[in-house]
Design a protein around this motif. Structure first.
Motif, PDB file in Angstrom:
ATOM      1  N   MET A  20      83.373  -6.006 -77.569  1.00  0.00           N
ATOM      2  CA  MET A  20      83.783  -5.373 -78.820  1.00  0.00           C
ATOM      3  C   MET A  20      82.951  -4.133 -79.103  1.00  0.00           C
ATOM      4  O   MET A  20      83.465  -3.116 -79.605  1.00  0.00           O
ATOM      5  CB  MET A  20      83.642  -6.375 -79.966  1.00  0.00           C
ATOM      6  CG  MET A  20      84.612  -7.543 -79.887  1.00  0.00           C
ATOM      7  SD  MET A  20      86.338  -7.002 -79.979  1.00  0.00           S
ATOM      8  CE  MET A  20      86.405  -6.400 -81.640  1.00  0.00           C
ATOM      9  N   LEU A  21      81.651  -4.207 -78.781  1.00  0.00           N
ATOM     10  CA  LEU A  21      80.778  -3.049 -78.996  1.00  0.00           C
ATOM     11  C   LEU A  21      81.193  -1.888 -78.096  1.00  0.00           C
ATOM     12  O   LEU A  21      81.243  -0.728 -78.529  1.00  0.00           O
ATOM     13  CB  LEU A  21      79.328  -3.448 -78.709  1.00  0.00           C
ATOM     14  CG  LEU A  21      78.268  -2.379 -78.984  1.00  0.00           C
ATOM     15  CD1 LEU A  21      78.252  -2.015 -80.462  1.00  0.00           C
ATOM     16  CD2 LEU A  21      76.891  -2.872 -78.540  1.00  0.00           C
ATOM     17  N   VAL A  22      81.520  -2.210 -76.838  1.00  0.00           N
ATOM     18  CA  VAL A  22      81.951  -1.160 -75.903  1.00  0.00           C
ATOM     19  C   VAL A  22      83.267  -0.540 -76.361  1.00  0.00           C
ATOM     20  O   VAL A  22      83.433   0.695 -76.363  1.00  0.00           O
ATOM     21  CB  VAL A  22      82.085  -1.740 -74.483  1.00  0.00           C
ATOM     22  CG1 VAL A  22      82.702  -0.709 -73.543  1.00  0.00           C
ATOM     23  CG2 VAL A  22      80.732  -2.186 -73.958  1.00  0.00           C
ATOM     24  N   MET A  23      84.215  -1.395 -76.770  1.00  0.00           N
ATOM     25  CA  MET A  23      85.511  -0.875 -77.226  1.00  0.00           C
ATOM     26  C   MET A  23      85.357  -0.056 -78.499  1.00  0.00           C
ATOM     27  O   MET A  23      86.027   0.967 -78.697  1.00  0.00           O
ATOM     28  CB  MET A  23      86.483  -2.029 -77.452  1.00  0.00           C
ATOM     29  CG  MET A  23      87.026  -2.610 -76.151  1.00  0.00           C
ATOM     30  SD  MET A  23      88.372  -3.772 -76.395  1.00  0.00           S
ATOM     31  CE  MET A  23      87.496  -5.137 -77.167  1.00  0.00           C
ATOM     32  N   GLY A  24      84.459  -0.491 -79.394  1.00  0.00           N
ATOM     33  CA  GLY A  24      84.214   0.273 -80.611  1.00  0.00           C
ATOM     34  C   GLY A  24      83.628   1.638 -80.299  1.00  0.00           C
ATOM     35  O   GLY A  24      84.018   2.649 -80.911  1.00  0.00           O
ATOM     36  N   ALA A  25      82.693   1.690 -79.335  1.00  0.00           N
ATOM     37  CA  ALA A  25      82.096   2.974 -78.945  1.00  0.00           C
ATOM     38  C   ALA A  25      83.144   3.892 -78.322  1.00  0.00           C
ATOM     39  O   ALA A  25      83.175   5.094 -78.604  1.00  0.00           O
ATOM     40  CB  ALA A  25      80.946   2.731 -77.977  1.00  0.00           C
ATOM     41  N   THR A  61      86.418   3.776 -78.865  1.00  0.00           N
ATOM     42  CA  THR A  61      87.328   4.200 -79.936  1.00  0.00           C
ATOM     43  C   THR A  61      86.722   5.335 -80.740  1.00  0.00           C
ATOM     44  O   THR A  61      87.386   6.333 -81.054  1.00  0.00           O
ATOM     45  CB  THR A  61      87.635   3.011 -80.857  1.00  0.00           C
ATOM     46  OG1 THR A  61      88.185   1.951 -80.090  1.00  0.00           O
ATOM     47  CG2 THR A  61      88.606   3.409 -81.943  1.00  0.00           C
ATOM     48  N   LEU A  62      85.445   5.209 -81.068  1.00  0.00           N
ATOM     49  CA  LEU A  62      84.755   6.262 -81.816  1.00  0.00           C
ATOM     50  C   LEU A  62      84.724   7.563 -81.019  1.00  0.00           C
ATOM     51  O   LEU A  62      84.934   8.650 -81.569  1.00  0.00           O
ATOM     52  CB  LEU A  62      83.339   5.796 -82.139  1.00  0.00           C
ATOM     53  CG  LEU A  62      82.538   6.672 -83.109  1.00  0.00           C
ATOM     54  CD1 LEU A  62      83.199   6.663 -84.489  1.00  0.00           C
ATOM     55  CD2 LEU A  62      81.106   6.160 -83.221  1.00  0.00           C
ATOM     56  N   TYR A  63      84.496   7.431 -79.722  1.00  0.00           N
ATOM     57  CA  TYR A  63      84.431   8.618 -78.849  1.00  0.00           C
ATOM     58  C   TYR A  63      85.750   9.389 -78.865  1.00  0.00           C
ATOM     59  O   TYR A  63      85.775  10.627 -78.883  1.00  0.00           O
ATOM     60  CB  TYR A  63      84.093   8.171 -77.429  1.00  0.00           C
ATOM     61  CG  TYR A  63      84.064   9.277 -76.410  1.00  0.00           C
ATOM     62  CD1 TYR A  63      82.980  10.129 -76.317  1.00  0.00           C
ATOM     63  CD2 TYR A  63      85.135   9.460 -75.538  1.00  0.00           C
ATOM     64  CE1 TYR A  63      82.955  11.151 -75.385  1.00  0.00           C
ATOM     65  CE2 TYR A  63      85.117  10.476 -74.602  1.00  0.00           C
ATOM     66  CZ  TYR A  63      84.021  11.315 -74.525  1.00  0.00           C
ATOM     67  OH  TYR A  63      84.015  12.323 -73.596  1.00  0.00           O
ATOM     68  N   PHE A  64      86.874   8.652 -78.867  1.00  0.00           N
ATOM     69  CA  PHE A  64      88.175   9.316 -78.839  1.00  0.00           C
ATOM     70  C   PHE A  64      88.602   9.827 -80.220  1.00  0.00           C
ATOM     71  O   PHE A  64      89.363  10.792 -80.314  1.00  0.00           O
ATOM     72  CB  PHE A  64      89.241   8.359 -78.298  1.00  0.00           C
ATOM     73  CG  PHE A  64      89.178   8.187 -76.810  1.00  0.00           C
ATOM     74  CD1 PHE A  64      89.579   9.205 -75.953  1.00  0.00           C
ATOM     75  CD2 PHE A  64      88.702   7.018 -76.245  1.00  0.00           C
ATOM     76  CE1 PHE A  64      89.506   9.060 -74.571  1.00  0.00           C
ATOM     77  CE2 PHE A  64      88.635   6.854 -74.867  1.00  0.00           C
ATOM     78  CZ  PHE A  64      89.037   7.886 -74.034  1.00  0.00           C
ATOM     79  N   LEU A  65      88.129   9.182 -81.277  1.00  0.00           N
ATOM     80  CA  LEU A  65      88.585   9.557 -82.618  1.00  0.00           C
ATOM     81  C   LEU A  65      87.755  10.673 -83.244  1.00  0.00           C
ATOM     82  O   LEU A  65      88.242  11.363 -84.138  1.00  0.00           O
ATOM     83  CB  LEU A  65      88.558   8.332 -83.538  1.00  0.00           C
ATOM     84  CG  LEU A  65      89.620   7.260 -83.251  1.00  0.00           C
ATOM     85  CD1 LEU A  65      89.504   6.116 -84.244  1.00  0.00           C
ATOM     86  CD2 LEU A  65      91.024   7.859 -83.323  1.00  0.00           C
ATOM     87  N   VAL A  66      86.509  10.840 -82.812  1.00  0.00           N
ATOM     88  CA  VAL A  66      85.649  11.861 -83.426  1.00  0.00           C
ATOM     89  C   VAL A  66      86.247  13.267 -83.330  1.00  0.00           C
ATOM     90  O   VAL A  66      86.235  14.011 -84.334  1.00  0.00           O
ATOM     91  CB  VAL A  66      84.233  11.811 -82.806  1.00  0.00           C
ATOM     92  CG1 VAL A  66      83.456  13.097 -83.098  1.00  0.00           C
ATOM     93  CG2 VAL A  66      83.461  10.632 -83.367  1.00  0.00           C
ATOM     94  N   PRO A  67      86.796  13.699 -82.168  1.00  0.00           N
ATOM     95  CA  PRO A  67      87.393  15.050 -82.135  1.00  0.00           C
ATOM     96  C   PRO A  67      88.541  15.219 -83.134  1.00  0.00           C
ATOM     97  O   PRO A  67      88.690  16.292 -83.740  1.00  0.00           O
ATOM     98  CB  PRO A  67      87.888  15.180 -80.690  1.00  0.00           C
ATOM     99  CG  PRO A  67      87.051  14.231 -79.913  1.00  0.00           C
ATOM    100  CD  PRO A  67      86.793  13.076 -80.835  1.00  0.00           C
ATOM    101  N   ILE A  68      89.367  14.166 -83.300  1.00  0.00           N
ATOM    102  CA  ILE A  68      90.477  14.267 -84.248  1.00  0.00           C
ATOM    103  C   ILE A  68      89.939  14.338 -85.674  1.00  0.00           C
ATOM    104  O   ILE A  68      90.439  15.109 -86.500  1.00  0.00           O
ATOM    105  CB  ILE A  68      91.426  13.068 -84.081  1.00  0.00           C
ATOM    106  CG1 ILE A  68      92.010  13.073 -82.666  1.00  0.00           C
ATOM    107  CG2 ILE A  68      92.542  13.111 -85.108  1.00  0.00           C
ATOM    108  CD1 ILE A  68      92.868  11.866 -82.360  1.00  0.00           C
TER     109      ILE A  68
END
Length: 274
Positions: free
Chosen positions: A7-12, A14-21
């Motif tokens: 879950m921690l890896v998936m959260g990281a 997800t954050l990585y992909f959403l930050v540019p947007i």
């Protein structure tokens, strides 16, 4: 621990992909002065409406024309390309003829060829017919979708029973009618998946329009924003237009995914089970 680490890896991720947007949304909502003087990841005075108004009014609304061009290029190419890929994949899956596997291997090898490697040969071919700098020079190459053919063949093999096709023939249904009235319904989740992949690929295509087009009235939105971005040093006011335009340009992709995600997810799930 076994569940918390994934879950921690998936959260990281997800954050990585959403930050540019998120950054794009925040940046497009600021004024020119606030863009460089405030926190890049948080809002200042909310100027998004003003930026949108300026974007759509700039140079008699040329951005709207680019957006319309992208919708025509992408919608038409994705729709026709999906139909062509489905028919080709279905024929390779359900008909026996000499050279079938050779044709499929050629199509499959086309998946491995990057689009950038084909841009210059396509330009030379269209130049022979004086067809560069036209709508068709971008639209016609965009119809080709080797991955769609591959996916359609795999799905047609698994989801369209031969016994059902024989029954349709015994009832007097022709091959074309059987394809459009029987087979496409069984292949519908795969067709939606092909359409979505094709839609995203054509919408984000940049190199082909850059090589083919010289008339800015034919530009898709990606090429139009690029031309503005190259002029930012001479015209700093274009920076906010580029940011706001980039935010607007991803909205059709989000809408397409939200509207079709149910069919897309069903198709992927069915394909995994099969």
């Amino acid at each position: 621990m076994k569940k918390s680490l994934p879950m921690l890896v998936m959260g990281a991720c997800t954050l990585y992909f959403l930050v540019p947007i998120w950054w794009l949304l925040v940046a497009a909502s600021k004024s020119r002065g606030e863009f460089s003087s405030t926190n890049p990841l948080w809002f200042a005075d909310f100027k998004l409406i003003d930026n949108l108004r300026e974007l759509f009014a700039y140079r008699d609304g040329v951005f709207l024309r680019w957006l319309g061009n992208s919708i025509v290029y992408t919608g038409g190419a994705a729709l026709l390309g999906t139909v062509l890929a489905a028919m080709c994949g279905y024929a390779l899956a359900k008909y026996r003829f000499p050279g079938r596997e050779a044709i499929f291997n050629v199509v499959l090898s086309g998946v491995l060829v990057p689009a950038t490697a084909l841009a210059l040969p396509l330009f030379l071919i269209f130049s022979q017919f004086n067809a560069t700098n036209t709508f068709w020079s971008v639209f016609l190459p965009s119809l080709v979708n080797p991955f769609g053919v591959y996916l359609a063949r795999i799905y047609a093999t698994a989801s369209v029973p031969d016994e059902l096709l024989e029954a349709a023939r015994l009832d007097g249904s022709g091959e074309v009618r059987t394809f459009f009235t029987v087979s496409t319904k069984l292949m519908f989740p795969a067709l939606v998946t092909i359409f979505l992949f094709h839609f995203v690929a054509v919408w984000n295509n940049f190199l082909l329009p850059l090589i083919m087009l010289g008339n800015e009235r034919l530009f898709p939105v990606t090429l139009g924003l690029y031309t503005w971005n190259t002029q930012v040093n001479q015209h700093p006011e274009l920076r906010m237009l580029v940011l706001t335009g980039a935010l607007v340009s991803i909205i059709p992709l989000v809408i397409a995914f939200l509207l079709l995600q149910r069919f897309w997810r069903n198709g992927l799930g069915s394909g995994a089970i099969k």
